[in-house]
Motif scaffolding. Structure first.
Motif, mmCIF file in Angstrom:
data_model
loop_
_atom_site.group_PDB
_atom_site.id
_atom_site.type_symbol
_atom_site.label_atom_id
_atom_site.label_comp_id
_atom_site.label_asym_id
_atom_site.label_seq_id
_atom_site.Cartn_x
_atom_site.Cartn_y
_atom_site.Cartn_z
ATOM 1 N N ARG A 1 3.209 -10.000 4.555
ATOM 2 C CA ARG A 1 3.697 -9.475 5.942
ATOM 3 C C ARG A 1 3.358 -8.074 6.095
ATOM 4 N NH1 ARG A 1 9.357 -10.020 9.054
ATOM 5 N NH2 ARG A 1 8.734 -8.573 10.847
ATOM 6 N N TYR A 2 2.511 -7.488 6.972
ATOM 7 C CA TYR A 2 2.216 -6.495 7.490
ATOM 8 C C TYR A 2 2.654 -6.150 8.956
ATOM 9 C CZ TYR A 2 -0.847 -6.189 3.340
ATOM 10 O OH TYR A 2 -1.335 -6.028 2.094
ATOM 11 N N GLY A 3 3.746 -5.568 9.151
ATOM 12 C CA GLY A 3 3.999 -5.413 10.469
ATOM 13 C C GLY A 3 4.676 -6.596 10.917
ATOM 14 N N LYS A 4 3.684 -6.881 12.274
ATOM 15 C CA LYS A 4 4.146 -7.943 12.982
ATOM 16 C C LYS A 4 3.224 -9.358 12.611
ATOM 17 C CE LYS A 4 6.400 -5.957 16.804
ATOM 18 N NZ LYS A 4 6.737 -5.635 18.201
ATOM 19 N N MET A 5 2.514 -8.996 11.420
ATOM 20 C CA MET A 5 1.649 -10.173 11.289
ATOM 21 C C MET A 5 1.824 -10.535 9.852
ATOM 22 S SD MET A 5 -0.694 -10.445 13.858
ATOM 23 C CE MET A 5 -2.043 -11.095 13.344
ATOM 24 N N TYR A 6 1.188 -11.667 9.467
ATOM 25 C CA TYR A 6 1.058 -12.131 7.902
ATOM 26 C C TYR A 6 -0.445 -12.226 7.827
ATOM 27 C CZ TYR A 6 5.786 -13.685 7.179
ATOM 28 O OH TYR A 6 7.201 -13.652 6.863
ATOM 29 N N GLN A 7 -0.754 -11.541 6.791
ATOM 30 C CA GLN A 7 -2.337 -11.522 6.556
ATOM 31 C C GLN A 7 -2.565 -11.955 5.220
ATOM 32 O OE1 GLN A 7 -3.846 -7.648 7.497
ATOM 33 N NE2 GLN A 7 -3.069 -7.666 9.383
ATOM 34 N N SER A 8 -3.750 -12.665 4.942
ATOM 35 C CA SER A 8 -4.263 -13.218 3.509
ATOM 36 C C SER A 8 -4.455 -12.109 2.862
ATOM 37 C CB SER A 8 -5.243 -14.256 3.897
ATOM 38 O OG SER A 8 -6.357 -13.554 4.603
ATOM 39 N N VAL A 9 -4.422 -12.144 1.488
ATOM 40 C CA VAL A 9 -4.269 -11.197 0.617
ATOM 41 C C VAL A 9 -4.949 -11.745 -0.744
ATOM 42 C CG1 VAL A 9 -2.713 -9.652 1.416
ATOM 43 C CG2 VAL A 9 -1.911 -11.383 -0.364
ATOM 44 N N ASP A 10 -5.660 -10.889 -1.433
ATOM 45 C CA ASP A 10 -6.077 -11.320 -2.858
ATOM 46 C C ASP A 10 -5.267 -10.581 -3.944
ATOM 47 O OD1 ASP A 10 -7.947 -12.810 -2.231
ATOM 48 O OD2 ASP A 10 -9.331 -11.156 -1.819
ATOM 49 N N VAL A 11 -4.886 -10.835 -4.949
ATOM 50 C CA VAL A 11 -4.307 -10.495 -6.208
ATOM 51 C C VAL A 11 -5.081 -9.214 -6.706
ATOM 52 C CG1 VAL A 11 -3.479 -10.496 -8.521
ATOM 53 C CG2 VAL A 11 -3.223 -12.515 -6.818
ATOM 54 N N ASN A 12 -4.406 -8.159 -6.771
ATOM 55 C CA ASN A 12 -5.153 -6.909 -7.433
ATOM 56 C C ASN A 12 -4.163 -6.100 -8.184
ATOM 57 O OD1 ASN A 12 -7.046 -4.682 -7.558
ATOM 58 N ND2 ASN A 12 -6.277 -3.753 -5.725
ATOM 59 N N PHE A 13 -3.915 -6.683 -9.445
ATOM 60 C CA PHE A 13 -3.168 -6.163 -10.479
ATOM 61 C C PHE A 13 -4.215 -5.211 -11.530
ATOM 62 C CE2 PHE A 13 -0.001 -9.914 -10.565
ATOM 63 C CZ PHE A 13 0.090 -9.611 -9.066
ATOM 64 N N ASP A 14 -3.866 -3.910 -11.466
ATOM 65 C CA ASP A 14 -4.604 -2.920 -12.266
ATOM 66 C C ASP A 14 -3.764 -1.944 -12.721
ATOM 67 O OD1 ASP A 14 -6.460 -1.219 -13.172
ATOM 68 O OD2 ASP A 14 -7.357 -0.893 -11.459
ATOM 69 N N ALA A 15 -3.761 -1.823 -14.117
ATOM 70 C CA ALA A 15 -2.945 -0.922 -15.046
ATOM 71 C C ALA A 15 -3.256 0.563 -14.456
ATOM 72 C CB ALA A 15 -3.047 -1.022 -16.423
ATOM 73 N N LEU A 16 -4.440 0.934 -14.200
ATOM 74 C CA LEU A 16 -4.794 2.153 -13.613
ATOM 75 C C LEU A 16 -4.539 2.638 -12.442
ATOM 76 C CD1 LEU A 16 -8.447 2.123 -15.592
ATOM 77 C CD2 LEU A 16 -6.025 3.008 -16.558
ATOM 78 N N ALA A 17 -4.107 1.733 -11.543
ATOM 79 C CA ALA A 17 -3.697 2.267 -10.322
ATOM 80 C C ALA A 17 -2.191 3.015 -10.030
ATOM 81 C CB ALA A 17 -3.786 0.876 -9.273
ATOM 82 N N LEU A 18 -2.272 3.323 -9.059
ATOM 83 C CA LEU A 18 -0.776 4.024 -8.661
ATOM 84 C C LEU A 18 0.272 3.010 -8.500
ATOM 85 C CD1 LEU A 18 0.732 6.740 -8.254
ATOM 86 C CD2 LEU A 18 0.300 6.373 -5.783
ATOM 87 N N ASN A 19 -0.126 1.774 -7.857
ATOM 88 C CA ASN A 19 0.567 0.631 -7.758
ATOM 89 C C ASN A 19 0.207 -0.516 -8.167
ATOM 90 O OD1 ASN A 19 2.715 1.776 -6.010
ATOM 91 N ND2 ASN A 19 1.872 1.317 -3.986
ATOM 92 N N GLU A 20 0.707 -0.597 -9.616
ATOM 93 C CA GLU A 20 -0.029 -1.584 -10.515
ATOM 94 C C GLU A 20 0.081 -2.906 -10.112
ATOM 95 O OE1 GLU A 20 2.469 0.406 -11.389
ATOM 96 O OE2 GLU A 20 2.082 1.778 -12.997
ATOM 97 N N VAL A 21 1.048 -3.297 -9.260
ATOM 98 C CA VAL A 21 1.267 -4.829 -9.010
ATOM 99 C C VAL A 21 0.812 -4.558 -7.449
ATOM 100 C CG1 VAL A 21 2.769 -6.706 -8.233
ATOM 101 C CG2 VAL A 21 3.135 -5.367 -10.351
ATOM 102 N N GLY A 22 -0.607 -5.135 -7.264
ATOM 103 C CA GLY A 22 -0.979 -4.694 -5.753
ATOM 104 C C GLY A 22 -1.575 -6.243 -5.321
#
Length: 137
Positions: free
Chosen positions: A6-27
């Motif tokens: 959910r993003y605001g008033k919409m549900y949008q499709s997403v891909d898994v983006n898990f990266d140990a080097l990212a600020l938000n690792e679980v993305g």
């Protein structure tokens, strides 16, 4: 595999983006394949089950240990998608800034061959909550 977030008033499709080097690792990254207004989703789908995913990993190399933890989590998400029926979708229930899953690190000293070494233990807290929803016909 269709995963929505959910993003605001919409549900949008997403891909898994898990990266140990990212600020938000679980993305999750929007892939712009599907988008549904909140009211359309709420009227057209029913929650079947909620899963709380957790993982743990231990090791001597910090980045490798964290990435192994994220790979375990990714495998669990993939397994949920394998179990989906034709009219089912997955929805990420956690909210950014409220209860978003983070990697937690504990470090300890261990002696290996007479030398002090760091040992890393990673876990996810709070759990990644992903629900299965079924399309109403």
């Amino acid at each position: 595999m269709t995963i929505f977030r959910r993003y605001g008033k919409m549900y949008q499709s997403v891909d898994v983006n898990f990266d140990a080097l990212a600020l938000n690792e679980v993305g999750f990254r929007r892939n712009r394949e599907e988008s549904l207004p909140l009211e359309v989703f709420d009227e057209g789908f029913r929650k079947i089950k909620c899963h709380e995913l957790v993982a743990e990993a231990e090791g001597d190399v910090q980045s490798e240990t964290e990435q192994r933890l994220l790979e375990q989590l990714k495998v669990q998400v993939h397994q949920l998608s394998v179990d989906l029926g034709e009219s089912d979708v997955l929805v990420v229930e956690n909210e950014q800034g409220h209860d978003w899953p983070k990697t937690k690190q504990k470090t300890s000293n261990v002696i290996v061959n007479g030398e002090n070494r760091l040992h890393f233990h990673y876990s996810i807290d709070p759990p990644l909550r992903i629900s299965m929803f079924r399309r109403l016909d």
